[in-house]
Every structure is written in C-alpha cells, then in structure tokens.
Design an enzyme around this catalytic site. Sequence first.
Site, PDB file in Angstrom:
ATOM      1  N   SER B 277       0.758  -1.271   0.015  1.00 25.77           N
ATOM      2  CA  SER B 277       0.002  -0.090  -0.082  1.00 25.77           C
ATOM      3  C   SER B 277       0.896   1.174  -0.199  1.00 25.77           C
ATOM      4  CB  SER B 277      -0.784   0.020   1.053  1.00 25.77           C
ATOM      5  OG  SER B 277      -1.502  -1.358   1.722  1.00 25.77           O
ATOM      6  N   ASP B 349       8.278  -9.201  10.206  1.00 28.06           N
ATOM      7  CA  ASP B 349       8.552 -10.571  10.605  1.00 28.06           C
ATOM      8  C   ASP B 349       7.902 -10.874  11.937  1.00 28.06           C
ATOM      9  OD1 ASP B 349       9.315 -13.174  10.633  1.00 28.06           O
ATOM     10  OD2 ASP B 349      11.232 -13.083  10.965  1.00 28.06           O
ATOM     11  N   ASP B 352       7.029 -16.150  13.884  1.00 34.06           N
ATOM     12  CA  ASP B 352       8.183 -16.972  14.127  1.00 34.06           C
ATOM     13  C   ASP B 352       7.820 -18.323  14.475  1.00 34.06           C
ATOM     14  OD1 ASP B 352      10.094 -15.108  13.422  1.00 34.06           O
ATOM     15  OD2 ASP B 352      10.482 -14.282  15.693  1.00 34.06           O
TER      16      ASP B 352
END
Lengths: 123, 807
Positions: B277, B349, B352
């Site tokens: 975006s 991230d 995990d």
Amino acid sequence: MKFFGILVVTILVVVFVNPFLPYWAVMVILFVIAALLKPGNSAAFWGGGFGMALSWIGLSLYLTINSGSDLPDRMAQIIGAPSGTVLMAVTGVIGFFLGGFSSLSGNLFRNLIKRRPTNIYRG
Amino acid sequence: MKYIGFIFVFLLTLALGYFGSIPLGPAPPIVPLLDPNHGFWQQTKSEDDFAEEEITLENLTSPVKVTYDENLIPHVFAKNEEDLYRIQGYVTAQHRLWQMEFQTMAAAGRISEIVGPIALDLDRMTRRKGLGYGAELGINFLQEKDPETLRFLEAYADGVNQYIDQLSDARLPVEYKILNYKPEHWTAYKSLLLLKYMSDMLVGDKDLEFSNLRKILGEELLNKLYPDFPIDNDPIIEADHVWDFQPIPISKPDSLNYPNDELVIEPLPQPEEGTGSNNWAVSGSKTKSGNPILANDPHLSLNLPSLWYSMQLSTPEYSVKGATLPGALGVISGFNENVAWGVTNATKDARDWYKITFQDNSRSTYKYGDEWRKTEFRVEEIKVKGEETFLDTVVYTHYGPVVYDRTFRGERQDANFALKWTVHEGSNEQRTFLMLNRSKNHNDYNAALDNFTAPAQNFAFASKSGDVAMRVQGKFALKWPEQGKFFMDGADPRMEWQQYIPNDQNPSTLNPERGFVSSANQHPVAQSYPYYVFDNSYEHYRNRRLNNRLREMNNITVEDMQALQFDDYYLHAAEALPVMLGLLGEPSELSDIAAKFLEEVKGWDLYADPNQKGPTIFYLWWNETYNQIWKDLSNLEVPVVRPNNYQTTLLMKTEPESSVFDLKSTSVTENASDHVKKGFEEMVEKLEKWTEDEGDYSWANYKRTTIQHLVPQFKSFSVANVYTGGGRGMLNATSERHGASWRMVVELGEEIKAYGVYPGGQSGNPGSKYYSNFIPLWANGKYLDFALRKEDQDLPVLFNTTFNPVK
C-alpha cells in the site's frame, strides 16, 4: 372456456399469492382450486400449466427489462445455460409442469370422490 | 383405472415438487432458485427499488436518519454512538451480508460447511494457525478491559441480526441461493475474527525458506544475496531521524544452535506479492492552498464484492467518512472534520517458528530449558457438507499452536513446529479505529494507536491544525539480531521473545523538516534505529519513486496527489533496462520480430500505461532473465525464496562476472550477460507465441487485471480484463489480481475536501447497478466527491431512511 377460466385463476393465484408463499404452497392451492372447480383433465392441465408458466415468464421478463440488469446472463454462465433468455424459458417450463400437474392432480382427485349417479330416476 | 390415473399423476406432482426443492448433486435446489418471486430473478433489482422511508428497529434510543447519496453511500446521522453502530451493522448487512459472513466463515475455518470436503485442507490450515483462538482471546480481553468497545460490537451485531431476522427469501443474497445455505446470526466474536483475518491476509514470514537457504548457501552468500538493508534504503521514517529514547539493551546470545532439519514441509500460504500500500501526507508548506493533504491507497487482492464499503458516520460530536470493512465497526481509512489518516501494511517478521521437542508420543509435555512443560489440546470440530464432522486435534504450547505435525503436512514423523504470532495475544485493534474516528488532533491519534497490536500498520496522519505524522504501529518483539529469521529451537529459552518494544519507541515522526511523511511498505527505518528490523518482503521501488516525487514537488494540489496515486512510472525498468540492454550488446542475426521487440522496448518512455507495448516486453524479458539467473535455487527440492528484483538488478549492474551468476548445474561458466541473452531469446519466443494466440500485447491486454468474485468459480460475477495501467513496484500497483483496493485524497482546510474511489460498488449484489459501477472511474484514475454531508444539506439523494425506535 374452462381452459381460460383455469388459466385466469392460476395467473391470479401466482401473481397475488406466490410473492408471499413458496412455490409448493402455490401447488397446493392450484390442486384445491382444480378439485373445487372440476374443469376437466385437459383444461386443468393446460390451464394450470400455461397459467403458471406465463406468470413466471411474465415476472422474470418484467424484472429483467425493468432493471436492465445482466444478472440472468451471468447466472446462466454459472449454471451452465446458454443465456439468460434460455434461463427464462426453463423457468417457464418448470412453472408449466408444476402448475399443470398440480391442477391435473386436483381435477383427478375430484373425479375420485365425485359420487356417481347410480339411479337416474331417483336422483 | 381412475385410481391408477390419479395416483400416477399425483405421485408425479409430488415428485416434481419434492425434487425441485432439494439439491441434486452439486446443483442447488432448482425451483427456489428459478421461482421469479423468491429466486435469483429478484436480485435483478437494485437497492433503490426497494427503498424504505421508515424502518422500526428494536433497542434504538432515538431516531436515526440515513441518507444514501447517488452512489448508494450511506450517511448515518445518530444521536449517540451505540445507535450509530447498531445502524452501521444494519445498513452494512443490507448491502453486504453474504460477503461479511463468508469472510468470517473463511477466517473461522468453516468453508467446508458450505462447499464440502474440497475446502477441508484450507480449513484445517486456518484453524491450526489459531485465528479463532486469537479472536477468543480478543473477546476475553474486551470483557475484562474494554466493556465499552464490547457494547458497541454487540450493538453492531444486533443491527446485523435484526436485518437477518426480517430478511425475506426474495431479498436473500444470490450467493446463498446458489450455494444453498442461510445466514447465521452475527456476533461480536465474528467482528474480531474478521480483524484477525486481515492479519492473516497481510502477514507473512519466510522463516522456513531462510532456514533452508542458510543451510544451502551459508551465512556469507546469504547476506550477499539477501542483505537486511538495501544500499538505496529510503525508509518510512526519514533516514536522518534522531531517535530520542534510551534503547532497551539486547544482545545475541552466544553459541546458539539452530535446528538443522531438512525442511521439506509445505510453507504456509503467504500474502501474495503485490499486496502492499501507499500512504503519505504533505504539510501546508508544500501545498498550494497551505493546507495539509493526505493520501492513502491500500493494495490488496482485487475482489468483488469489494473489501471496502464507504460510509459517513455522524453523531452530534463528530462526523467521520471513508472506507469501512463490512463486519468491523467505524471507518478504517478516512477522515473527520479535524483529522485524516491512512494505513499501509508494516510487515516486520511478526511470525516466528519454534521446533518443539515432545517428551513422548502422547505430546502432552515438551522440552523447555531443563523442564518439561505441559501442552494443551484444542479439538477443532470442522463440519463438512455432505460428510461427517472432521475432528482435528491441535497441540498448543506456550509459544502457540503446533501447526505442522505428524497429522498435517509434516513429511517427517517428528516435524513439530509451533507458531509464535502476535495474533494469538489478546488485543484491541477495534478500539484504535473507534478512537481514530473521534480524534481531534495528533495526541488523540497517538492515544488511539497505542491499542493497536496486529497486523502492524504504518499510520499516516494529517490534521486541520497543520500537523503531518507517521507512526509504525504494532506489537513488535524486541529481537536480537537475526532472531526469528530462521526456525528456532523451542527447547532453548534464549531463543524465545523476551519482551516487546514499548509503543513510544516504535518508529514515528511528526512534522519532519522535509515537509512530508510517506510509506510504501519499505524498510521502516534507517540502520540507525537501535532495534533489529528484518523482513523479506520490503518494497524497493514504490517508496523511492514516491519520495523522489514528493521531494521535488511544491505548490501541491489535490489533483497532483490524485495523479501521483495513479502514477505508473516503472522504476524497476528504468534501473534494469539500461543494464540489460548493455549486457545484451548488439545482437546479430535477429529475426524480424525480435528486432521489432527490441526496437519497441528501446523506444519506450518507461511508463506502464495500458496502451504501451514496452512494459510487456520488459516484464517478460526480465522474468525470463531472472528465472535463468536463479535456476539453481528454483530447482532445489526444498522451499526457498529467490533474491529480490532490486538485489538481482544491482548484482547484474555492479558485478556481472560474479560467481553468483554461474549455474552449478551446467558445465560452462555463465555470467550476467549470458542470462540476459538467454532471457531475451525466451522472451521473443514466448511473446511471439502469445501474440499468435491472443493478439495485441499492449500492457493492459497482456496483464489482464481481473477483479474476482470471492468465489472464483462464479466467473461471471467477476469483472475481467479491466483496461488500466500500472503494475507491481509502481505507485499505481495494479497488477493481474492486486492493486489499489481504495484510493483516498483529503485536503484538510477550513472545509475538508475529500475524494475517494474503489474498484467495485456499494452493493454486494451482482445484479445491482451499484455492484461494479465505480470500476470504470477507478480504472481511469477518477474519483468520487467524498465531502462530508450535513444532516439536512440540499444535495442529490438516492433515498432517505429513518430508523425509529420501537414505541
């Protein structure tokens, strides 16, 4: 004449009752009407059949033209029919069989319980 | 004889009636579908055909007026927020009921209920990821800490349910008719589930792929091909930003052992490339009017019914307008009389993986440091249409659910990996939007954002008082370098997330000197930021194009910002094409068509307009070259990611003779030039074939942007081959299936000027004239006027509805 009578009554029932009740309720009503009016097998079948077919085709045609929507064609593609017009014809054919056989059953039912004059002199 | 005749005809009639009412094979019951009084024919009507002037609703405290403008955008005028959200629920359900429910069914892993066993694997995946578990924790969180938001969510659900309860067969959305099921009641839980679903759509991780790459390539080559920061880093928070906080100390533990398994499991479905975006805000110093201007265009997969639904929501205290998510409260990207805000995805991230060592086959305990910890079992009951209910047992550790195990996609019997994800923590994203809707200034905005956990977003902000700001908000684990880049050992407590970065240390900026803030999914910060930042999917092109343009622009108008949202300058081509032409050299013996392609791409102005041929040629040539270069990686039997376009282009330019270009699978030694030449040949062959089969290869024709119905099999409910430019890595990021799902530009002057558009329409009904009527505007970079309305303003109106409380 009886044919036209049943035709008109069926159209009236489908137009005014079907919007509020599902199709099977309409079938029951057509059965009862034929049983009451005893129009004869042929008039019941063709009158009920064409009555329901015409009103269903009429309504789907009206909805399509009035809205200008291309939904019938889109639906046809999903169902695997050639076009929206074919879908309309199928709607009519299904309406025909539902209406025709409901009325015919009604008429045949009336024939069953109709008392047969056993002695024409006693009445 | 009469009896036989009657019985025969009567049975035939019953059979017609009965078989018409039940599904035959995969087909829906045919008569209810075709009955023009109740079936799909009723969906040819548009919303204004059955407009109601007055509707009586239970639980309202005072009358609420809803004005639909000529585009069917509702403007809700309520006396208080509880009424407001009740009506938002009712009105949204009127237009988008099927979609809202279908999306939450998907989020809950319940698609098998509708379509049968083909969706079972998908549903298992969704549930094993723990979206439903996360939403349950979200409800607990609200019950304990935020009863007000819960009350509003329940008011919304009640509005939806009052609509469902009065819904006639005729008005039932056509998808229900085709798929043959009925809507259920809505709940607050489903609204939270929808927000979790957004997280799932936007968040990815490449831990599996990087674990494999680390093993295959070794650390050195890994860092060369996949550096954490690019050379041309142009981050979200301006690179020279000074961090004025004392960072929490964190360091990488010594001698860590990563699990060294052969990881051949199938990775989780990832957000597709191109999901991203743009948002930005320019301060008054750079605009012609002296007022700040904010722009936002979230890129998502292009679907019908559209993901977004436009609304104005007004109470006596405030009026907010913009894009809502059907199923969630308030406006998600929009503005009110004082401020405007927009969102882009801030991936970092957030997921995990931990390898779990179970004590024994019962999986009731697992190793953590020196102890054995207890697991919990959660049994997922998946109803399957036409089959028995499927029971799936998912093991939960304190990290999170064990997604892969011996029963699910684990190739090796002992493959057990638990997913750690912020979605599994009680959080309150909904409150952020409720507070943003009523925000008056920068402080309110910051207070609103403090409630936001996942999916992390870059919130751009501008206010009438002249502030522009950007904040990267989410709940981010405080990681030591490389923590979470690879699969980790769940038995080693040092591998675990220790704490989170405090909200006030998340990257943010207010009124930077350069006069604008912006984000386009790139790296959030420069390397000066004191905490570890890693993600594989950061953008390298849109951000630089955007910032270059914003830096050089002055006297900016709303029209300039609209044009910038539609900008289709192909920066990747601008950087890669000269390198490729150089490496190609002057080829001899070109066929006529190859010479023509080369001529065309050389003469191209680098803008990916729909009628251009250059972008098609470049795009294909690049892809073929790229595939050649990384052939060895693609041929591996385990999942990996390939280096990104930016890094590949850089290597081709700076070290074309490098050994990274040599394919170990061949006997000769390749260099970059060999791959470019081979790529050119392949491109010519493919494009020639394509032209023979499909004709004109101008960009829009080749790209074939399609806005797809949520059920892809319902092809005729999609809009295919939209004639529009742009593509991946361009500001107008419209590719085949992704692009700007909503465009908004707001100027915050004395009177707010606002413009917006999205590729769809307000109605979710494929038969309605409001189903896809915005698409032509959207495809041509045009906008609708989104100015705020007052309750009794004399403006064009489609119809008005007043909702009255029960007397």
